[in-house]
Write an enzyme that holds these catalytic residues in place. Structure first.
Site, PDB file in Angstrom:
ATOM      1  CG  HIS A   1      15.418  13.718 -16.014  1.00 16.58           C
ATOM      2  ND1 HIS A   1      14.206  13.657 -15.276  1.00 16.58           N
ATOM      3  CD2 HIS A   1      16.400  12.980 -15.046  1.00 16.58           C
ATOM      4  CE1 HIS A   1      14.301  13.122 -14.076  1.00 16.58           C
ATOM      5  NE2 HIS A   1      15.625  12.947 -13.669  1.00 16.58           N
TER       6      HIS A   1
ATOM      7  CG  ASP B   1      -1.961   1.146   1.392  1.00 16.96           C
ATOM      8  OD1 ASP B   1      -1.729   2.017   0.780  1.00 16.96           O
ATOM      9  OD2 ASP B   1      -2.813   0.997   2.298  1.00 16.96           O
TER      10      ASP B   1
HETATM   11  P1  NDP Z   1      -4.634  -9.666   5.404  1.00 15.47           P
HETATM   12  O1  NDP Z   1      -5.897  -9.253   5.863  1.00 15.47           O
HETATM   13  O2  NDP Z   1      -4.554 -10.490   4.083  1.00 15.47           O
HETATM   14  O3  NDP Z   1      -3.827 -10.470   6.443  1.00 15.47           O
HETATM   15  C1  NDP Z   1      -2.820 -11.391   6.243  1.00 15.47           C
HETATM   16  C2  NDP Z   1      -2.931 -12.603   6.628  1.00 15.47           C
HETATM   17  O4  NDP Z   1      -2.146 -13.502   5.999  1.00 15.47           O
HETATM   18  C3  NDP Z   1      -3.019 -12.898   7.935  1.00 15.47           C
HETATM   19  O5  NDP Z   1      -4.281 -12.634   8.622  1.00 15.47           O
HETATM   20  C4  NDP Z   1      -2.599 -14.368   8.339  1.00 15.47           C
HETATM   21  O6  NDP Z   1      -3.839 -15.117   8.321  1.00 15.47           O
HETATM   22  C5  NDP Z   1      -1.988 -14.626   6.686  1.00 15.47           C
HETATM   23  N1  NDP Z   1      -0.623 -15.017   6.894  1.00 15.47           N
HETATM   24  C6  NDP Z   1       0.027 -16.124   6.226  1.00 15.47           C
HETATM   25  N2  NDP Z   1       1.368 -16.320   6.537  1.00 15.47           N
HETATM   26  C7  NDP Z   1       1.606 -15.340   7.628  1.00 15.47           C
HETATM   27  C8  NDP Z   1       2.902 -14.662   7.970  1.00 15.47           C
HETATM   28  N3  NDP Z   1       3.956 -15.285   7.839  1.00 15.47           N
HETATM   29  N4  NDP Z   1       2.601 -13.573   9.011  1.00 15.47           N
HETATM   30  C9  NDP Z   1       1.564 -12.919   9.126  1.00 15.47           C
HETATM   31  N5  NDP Z   1       0.272 -13.541   8.383  1.00 15.47           N
HETATM   32  C10 NDP Z   1       0.440 -14.185   7.742  1.00 15.47           C
HETATM   33  O7  NDP Z   1      -3.719  -8.432   5.178  1.00 15.47           O
HETATM   34  P2  NDP Z   1      -3.377  -7.456   6.137  1.00 15.47           P
HETATM   35  O8  NDP Z   1      -4.002  -7.573   7.369  1.00 15.47           O
HETATM   36  O9  NDP Z   1      -1.624  -7.477   6.093  1.00 15.47           O
HETATM   37  O10 NDP Z   1      -3.953  -6.064   5.494  1.00 15.47           O
HETATM   38  C11 NDP Z   1      -3.132  -5.521   4.338  1.00 15.47           C
HETATM   39  C12 NDP Z   1      -4.163  -4.829   3.492  1.00 15.47           C
HETATM   40  O11 NDP Z   1      -5.027  -3.943   4.356  1.00 15.47           O
HETATM   41  C13 NDP Z   1      -3.682  -4.109   2.417  1.00 15.47           C
HETATM   42  O12 NDP Z   1      -4.151  -4.530   1.250  1.00 15.47           O
HETATM   43  C14 NDP Z   1      -3.895  -2.478   2.681  1.00 15.47           C
HETATM   44  O13 NDP Z   1      -4.179  -1.866   1.666  1.00 15.47           O
HETATM   45  C15 NDP Z   1      -5.226  -2.823   3.401  1.00 15.47           C
HETATM   46  N6  NDP Z   1      -5.780  -1.909   4.255  1.00 15.47           N
HETATM   47  C16 NDP Z   1      -5.194  -0.673   4.672  1.00 15.47           C
HETATM   48  C17 NDP Z   1      -5.727   0.237   5.702  1.00 15.47           C
HETATM   49  C18 NDP Z   1      -4.714   1.300   6.015  1.00 15.47           C
HETATM   50  O14 NDP Z   1      -3.537   1.221   5.566  1.00 15.47           O
HETATM   51  N7  NDP Z   1      -5.178   2.295   6.698  1.00 15.47           N
HETATM   52  C19 NDP Z   1      -6.969   0.048   6.378  1.00 15.47           C
HETATM   53  C20 NDP Z   1      -7.380  -1.004   5.836  1.00 15.47           C
HETATM   54  C21 NDP Z   1      -7.177  -2.188   4.944  1.00 15.47           C
HETATM   55  P3  NDP Z   1      -3.785 -16.343   9.287  1.00 15.47           P
HETATM   56  O15 NDP Z   1      -2.789 -16.032  10.173  1.00 15.47           O
HETATM   57  O16 NDP Z   1      -5.213 -16.279   9.696  1.00 15.47           O
HETATM   58  O17 NDP Z   1      -3.414 -17.584   8.316  1.00 15.47           O
END
Ligand code: NDP
Length: 429
Positions: free
Chosen positions: A374, A277
């Protein structure tokens, strides 16, 4: 028809239906519709956003010559700006000759905030949170238990008095390899419920903070001044001027903005290539640049004996899993090209790209001037902007080089004349 009725249930329409609606209501020509169709999102491509009408493409290239912490890197970069990749590669090459860059990650935690309003006595909230710290951390962990299994999870809760009756309860979480926005927001909402039911205080909102000041990465390098030019005196002058240019970015916000924009040219391009992001990274970088109350240059260059020493620290709350990184197939390929094994390694690489980019920009600025480097790419852009095709671009650029200050009109005239001459020649044969 009102716009609301024309676009009613637009999100449920097929791609073709959406294009028809746009064509009818926005007056698109058949050619313009065909351009959208040619850029149609692939049928099995991920639908990341709403109301999709096309797949907007940006060019991807690789910056080369990067040596960071003794490792060689090829860096995927997505950008529409000419010269960025060339400058990054060139900066990295010069720094590699001096041993490359060193990059460290000081911490990797994401912070979120639960904001309370109408607080009469800050100390009462602060005391309550301190007393219930364990319960609040356990609540956060229970809201997203899988991150704890991965070795991460909530680490710290603290309060801050924002004044005027507002208090922020900050939760810091080890989000492991993710950027963590969604898991953080889930945890915050769970903690906010406990605050409402047990502290009996309504919360105004809960959301992660993009400040990223607990996810800092620093790149540094030291380059022998003698390496900056062939003549010693010229090399010394270049080093002095580069240090002065860096100092001006510390003193003058007007210059600092441009100084930092140059750094973000490289940083954003990698962040996009890695499916992260970039708005979050931009916001964090500029807030960090103003952390002492004045907006300043993010990097600093100093003469230290016979060396020019550069450092850059950036908040880089990026992830290598989750969000768009998982959905966009190119991201996995780009991670492979870069050879990224962990989010810390990605942070180290991104901040190093920022430093190399800045080195190249400041050096050009105080020596040849920014335009010379450039120019070739700009002339190519000029040629393309008037419709020169791949096989015509080099010839148009060659002719544009003979103009003092080439403009789009010049490019158009050259192209028209060139095509006319070719047509005449073809007619003759
Ligand atoms: P996700 O919701 O996709 O969460 C990441 C998931 O990856 C975890 O929940 C986990 O699921 C899984 N995972 C697998 N391997 C790992 C690892 N080694 N470490 C950590 N997690 C792992 O993404 P994010 O929560 O990271 O959110 C990022 C997104 O949110 C971006 O696209 C962003 O644009 C957006 N966003 C940004 C905001 C802001 O910046 N203000 C606000 C809202 C959204 P599990 O453990 O359950 O398997």
């Amino acid at each position: 028809m009102t716009m609301e009725s024309e676009f009613s249930h637009f999100y449920k329409r097929t791609q073709q239906q959406r294009l028809s609606i746009l064509q009818q209501t926005r007056g698109l020509t058949d050619e313009q519709r065909a351009i959208l169709e040619a850029h149609e999102a692939h049928a099995d491509a991920p639908q990341l956003i709403e109301n999709t009408i096309a797949a907007y493409q940006l060019p991807e290239g690789v910056a080369v010559n990067f040596v960071v912490n003794g490792r060689d890197y090829v860096v995927p970069m997505v950008t529409e700006e000419p010269s960025v990749i060339a400058a990054a590669s060139n900066g990295a090459k010069q720094l590699a000759r001096a041993g490359g860059m060193t990059a460290t990650v000081s911490s990797r935690l994401l912070t979120g905030q639960i904001v309370l309003s109408d607080v009469k006595v800050y100390a009462s909230i602060d005391d309550w949170v301190a007393l219930h710290q364990t319960e609040l951390l356990e609540t956060a962990a229970a809201a997203h238990p899988s991150i704890v299994k991965r070795g991460g999870g909530p680490k710290l809760v603290r309060t801050r008095d924002l004044g005027e009756g507002f208090v922020s309860i900050d939760l810091s979480v080890d989000v492991r390899a993710a950027m963590g926005a969604n898991m953080m927001n889930t945890m915050l909402e769970a903690v906010a419920k406990v605050i409402q039911t047990k502290l009996h205080h309504t919360t105004l909102f809960s959301i992660l903070s993009n400040a990223g000041d607990q996810s800092l990465a620093t790149a540094s390098c030291s380059i022998p001044i003698a390496q900056l030019a062939q003549e010693d005196a010229e090399a010394q002058l270049t080093a002095t001027k580069m240090a002065q240019a860096s100092q001006i970015a510390q003193l003058d916000p007007m210059r600092a903005v441009t100084h930092n924009k140059g750094i973000m040219n490289g940083v954003d391009a990698v962040v996009v290539a890695m499916g992260n992001d970039w708005r979050a990274i931009e916001s964090a970088a500029h807030a960090y640049a103003a952390r002492d109350g004045q907006y300043r240059g993010l990097s600093q260059w100093q003469v230290n004996g016979d060396q020019l020493v550069g450092t850059l620290t950036l908040p880089l709350p990026v992830g290598t899993v989750g969000g768009a990184t998982t959905v966009l197939p190119l991201v996995a390929v780009n991670q492979k090209i870069a050879g990224i094994q962990s989010p810390e390694e990605l942070m180290a690489l991104i901040v190093s790209v920022g430093l190399a980019q800045n080195f190249a920009a400041i050096k050009a600025l105080v020596t040849t001037g920014i335009q010379q480097g450039h120019m070739r790419m700009q002339l190519r852009s000029l040629a393309m902007s008037v419709g020169a095709q791949d096989h015509e671009i080099d010839d148009v650029v060659t002719q544009l080089k003979t103009h003092q200050d080439p403009t789009q009109t010049d490019a158009q005239q050259i192209l028209t004349q060139m095509r006319k001459e070719r047509a005449d020649n073809n007619a003759k044969h």
